[in-house]
Design an enzyme around this catalytic site. Sequence first.
Site, PDB file in Angstrom:
ATOM      1  N   ASP A 112       0.691  -1.155  -0.163  1.00  0.00           N
ATOM      2  CA  ASP A 112       0.001  -0.076  -0.007  1.00  0.00           C
ATOM      3  C   ASP A 112       1.095   1.212  -0.020  1.00  0.00           C
ATOM      4  OD1 ASP A 112      -2.825   1.140   0.542  1.00  0.00           O
ATOM      5  OD2 ASP A 112      -2.023   1.836   2.110  1.00  0.00           O
ATOM      6  N   GLU A 120       1.332  -0.661  -4.951  1.00  0.00           N
ATOM      7  CA  GLU A 120       0.528   0.251  -5.437  1.00  0.00           C
ATOM      8  C   GLU A 120       1.162   1.531  -5.455  1.00  0.00           C
ATOM      9  OE1 GLU A 120      -3.517   2.304  -3.350  1.00  0.00           O
ATOM     10  OE2 GLU A 120      -1.630   2.245  -2.450  1.00  0.00           O
TER      11      GLU A 120
END
Length: 501
Positions: A195, A254
């Site tokens: 993330d 990401e």
Amino acid sequence: MIHTSAATRWWRDAVIYQVYVRSFADGNGDGVGDLIGARDRLGYLSDLGVDAIWLTPFYTSPMADFGYDVADYRDVDPLFGTLGDAKALIDEAHGLGIRVIVDIVPNHTSSAHPWFQEALRGVNRDRYIFRDQPNDWESIFGGSAWTQVEDGQWYLHLFDSSQPDLNWDHPEVRAEFESVLRFWLDLGVDGFRVDVAHGMVKPEGLPDIGHADQVRMIGSDVVPYFDNDAVHEIHRSWRKILDSYPGERIGVAEAWAPTPERLARYVRHDELHQAFNFHYLGTRWEAGPLRHVITESLETAASVGAPSTWVLSNHDVKRHVTRFGSVERARAAALLMLALPGSAYVYNGEELGLPEVLDLPEEFCLDPQRLRDPDSGRDGCRVPMPWTSAEGYGWSSPWLPMPGGWGPLSVEAQSGEAGSMLSLYREALRLRRTVSGELRWSDSPEGTLVFSRDDGFVCTVNLTGSEIAFPAPGEPVLSSGPVEPGTLAPDSATWWRAKVA
């Protein structure tokens, strides 16, 4: 069962299915999806034909950002089950030949994390980013990116104030996450989706936005932009950990990068294995822009020896049935994506043709991103999966209300329907395994895309609302819409097998 000898580079052309755990399947009847529910549906995922699943965070959390605010990276929140449930899911998935990727959230912790509770007491505060005066950065969720504590200092949070950013210049932070990675790898996971992989390292000196190029546009979103070169050192150290385990464990970034060239830096040979292709996800339904982003993505990924990835929807954007404006376009988009070389990501429910839910009652819309802009809330793409046609769709009091007309979209209703979206995905994933080779564009009428790969595979896509004359390039093997001799149907895609001389 997954065998190491068959595992080499499996990720280069894998179909990876995103399980948004809260909304996928409820195993204990409390209205919230959990690991037991996900384990119960592994047979469905096996029948669908996916190679791996990516599980969104299930760690101990106050759930201020639905699990992306982690208080304990080595345990499962009781809302989702137990560590034993996680181990059982991993083992059973492996028994079905499905790999398991889990989320890791390294940019920030929860404010409930023991480290931050210590920091509030003035202990080891340098694990986070505190300063005496804030700069002018804004949170992605709206308002200032700084919150003041009782002694007068301010801490940085690029997201919600309950998600304080870690200081990745601190050696304890780096050591802790290396330990966390090993904990889950030892438990058997096959990799991590990282993330905010671009934002962990902040610009030196934390300069004001007015004095640095830190803002860029992503669709309609204005977000702080870092993509700091120093972050790549972290990813290289993580790659060494991944490579020390058997079976090709992978890292997926990401990473919001301004260009495909910058994005390719995250997947160099000694860094992560994949990076989400948000440039493709954000491209409108038009032939010219799509051909450009496909070509650019393939070329830039190939320049570092990596595969490109393709994605249409996820838990942070409006579902593509709604974005593209019709189910017909969504069906065609699915066949286009799955025909491309590289790895494809499927978000739970897209194989059912689920639309964005745009009329959720206000009291259920709790996404912190809505603080910035009520229209940017992500609740509508997170409505639970309909499993049965009966009232409740297989859920008891789901955590988000489900529309009344979703019975025909349920897994139960579509499983026996030859022309359903679910049947289309199942057949596409089956046939995709027979397709290989590089993409080669062919000349085609305006508003269309035509390309071929090895063994006579051809994909045609009509991105207009009108029939277009085009001679059949072979025998049709799968189509998103009707196939008529000599024409391409409006907003449709077809896979063909041409005769190979």
